[in-house]
Design a protein around this motif. Structure first.
Motif, short mmCIF file in Angstrom:
data_model
loop_
_atom_site.label_atom_id
_atom_site.label_comp_id
_atom_site.label_asym_id
_atom_site.label_seq_id
_atom_site.Cartn_x
_atom_site.Cartn_y
_atom_site.Cartn_z
N ARG A 52 0.79 -1.20 -0.05
CA ARG A 52 0.01 -0.10 -0.12
C ARG A 52 0.92 1.15 -0.09
O ARG A 52 1.80 1.30 0.53
CB ARG A 52 -1.01 -0.09 1.26
CG ARG A 52 -0.29 -0.07 2.55
CD ARG A 52 -1.21 0.14 3.66
NE ARG A 52 -0.85 -0.22 4.97
CZ ARG A 52 0.00 0.34 5.76
NH1 ARG A 52 0.20 1.67 5.24
NH2 ARG A 52 0.50 -0.02 6.72
N ALA A 53 0.27 2.34 -0.62
CA ALA A 53 1.22 3.48 -0.74
C ALA A 53 1.01 4.10 0.60
O ALA A 53 0.06 4.17 1.35
CB ALA A 53 0.50 4.52 -1.78
N SER A 106 -6.75 -4.94 6.76
CA SER A 106 -6.63 -5.23 5.42
C SER A 106 -5.92 -3.98 4.66
O SER A 106 -6.03 -2.81 4.92
CB SER A 106 -7.73 -5.40 4.37
OG SER A 106 -7.33 -5.60 3.16
N SER A 107 -4.93 -4.57 3.99
CA SER A 107 -3.97 -3.60 3.14
C SER A 107 -4.63 -3.18 1.82
O SER A 107 -4.04 -2.37 1.08
CB SER A 107 -2.45 -4.13 3.08
OG SER A 107 -2.46 -5.09 2.30
N GLY A 154 4.39 -5.94 -5.80
CA GLY A 154 4.55 -4.65 -6.32
C GLY A 154 4.07 -3.46 -5.58
O GLY A 154 3.24 -3.67 -4.53
N GLN A 155 4.20 -2.26 -6.12
CA GLN A 155 3.66 -1.17 -5.39
C GLN A 155 3.02 -0.06 -6.40
O GLN A 155 3.50 0.02 -7.58
CB GLN A 155 4.57 -0.36 -4.52
CG GLN A 155 4.09 0.72 -3.81
CD GLN A 155 5.05 1.20 -2.69
OE1 GLN A 155 6.30 0.83 -2.84
NE2 GLN A 155 4.67 2.06 -1.74
N LYS A 213 9.19 5.68 7.39
CA LYS A 213 8.45 4.93 8.52
C LYS A 213 7.26 4.25 7.80
O LYS A 213 7.18 2.87 8.10
CB LYS A 213 7.98 5.83 9.69
CG LYS A 213 7.55 5.08 10.95
CD LYS A 213 7.17 5.92 12.00
CE LYS A 213 6.80 5.02 13.27
NZ LYS A 213 6.37 5.84 14.34
N GLU A 214 6.42 4.83 7.14
CA GLU A 214 5.46 4.07 6.75
C GLU A 214 5.62 2.89 5.65
O GLU A 214 5.24 1.89 5.50
CB GLU A 214 4.33 5.07 5.76
CG GLU A 214 3.47 5.90 6.50
CD GLU A 214 2.24 5.17 7.11
OE1 GLU A 214 1.46 4.71 6.15
OE2 GLU A 214 2.12 5.04 8.39
N ALA A 215 6.79 3.42 4.69
CA ALA A 215 7.30 2.48 3.85
C ALA A 215 7.86 1.31 4.46
O ALA A 215 7.61 -0.07 4.08
CB ALA A 215 8.37 2.98 3.06
N ALA A 216 8.60 1.62 5.79
CA ALA A 216 9.22 0.09 6.35
C ALA A 216 7.97 -0.51 7.02
O ALA A 216 7.97 -1.92 6.89
CB ALA A 216 10.21 0.92 7.32
N ALA A 217 7.08 0.01 7.55
CA ALA A 217 5.91 -0.61 8.05
C ALA A 217 5.29 -1.59 7.12
O ALA A 217 5.06 -2.65 7.25
CB ALA A 217 4.99 0.08 8.66
N THR A 218 4.97 -1.03 5.95
CA THR A 218 4.46 -1.80 4.89
C THR A 218 5.22 -2.66 4.39
O THR A 218 4.72 -3.89 4.28
CB THR A 218 4.00 -0.58 3.72
OG1 THR A 218 3.32 0.57 4.07
CG2 THR A 218 3.30 -1.40 2.43
N GLN A 219 6.46 -2.86 4.47
CA GLN A 219 7.35 -3.81 3.84
C GLN A 219 7.41 -4.79 5.05
O GLN A 219 7.41 -6.08 4.63
CB GLN A 219 8.89 -2.99 3.49
CG GLN A 219 9.76 -4.13 2.91
CD GLN A 219 9.14 -4.72 1.58
OE1 GLN A 219 8.97 -4.03 0.71
NE2 GLN A 219 9.27 -6.19 1.53
N GLU A 220 7.48 -4.54 6.05
CA GLU A 220 7.37 -5.54 7.41
C GLU A 220 5.88 -6.32 7.16
O GLU A 220 6.13 -7.65 7.09
CB GLU A 220 7.23 -4.95 8.57
CG GLU A 220 8.68 -4.43 8.93
CD GLU A 220 8.66 -3.70 10.46
OE1 GLU A 220 7.74 -4.36 11.55
OE2 GLU A 220 9.43 -2.70 10.76
#
Length: 127
Positions: free
Chosen positions: A41-42, A122-123, A92-93, A60-67
């Motif tokens: 998710r963006a 849900s993402s 993908g993103q 921080k958001e990108a890191a949490a999403t990648q986790e």
């Protein structure tokens, strides 16, 4: 009809496990290759602050999403290793629907879930 390739949409929703169970059952029955697709998710900023958020917020958001993606991938791979099925992971993103549909073009069948507006975990963006 026999399916050789099955794509299953993986996300963080409560119904993800049931969707994966169904896809694994189908892949086992058809001796098919199972591909999991996960869309990152963006990052989301508060609407009034968009454009004014510090770079650290987005990092921080990108890191949490990648986790979340890494956890989903680990669960997918663990499940498929247990089943002994041929599989692969894709992620993908970007535009959620576009990424899923583009990947679906290369599969014989795609297993998708329904939007559950009550599931805030849900993402997957709602329709």
């Amino acid at each position: 009809m026999t399916y050789k390739s099955i794509l299953v949409h993986i996300d963080d929703s409560k119904r993800n496990a049931a969707r994966l169970d169904f896809a694994v059952d189908m892949a086992s029955a058809h001796k098919a290759h199972l591909t999991g697709i996960y869309v990152l998710r963006a990052p989301t900023a508060v609407l009034y602050a968009e454009g004014g958020m510090p770079v650290e917020f987005y990092e921080k958001e990108a890191a949490a999403t990648q986790e979340l993606a890494n956890a989903a991938k680990a669960a997918f791979e663990q499940r498929l290793a247990k089943e002994g099925l041929s599989s692969e992971w894709r992620q993908g993103q970007g535009d959620h629907a576009e990424i899923v549909v583009t990947n679906a073009r290369y599969a014989d069948i795609t297993v998708l879930g329904q939007t559950d507006l009550e599931d805030t975990s849900s993402s997957t963006p709602p329709d």
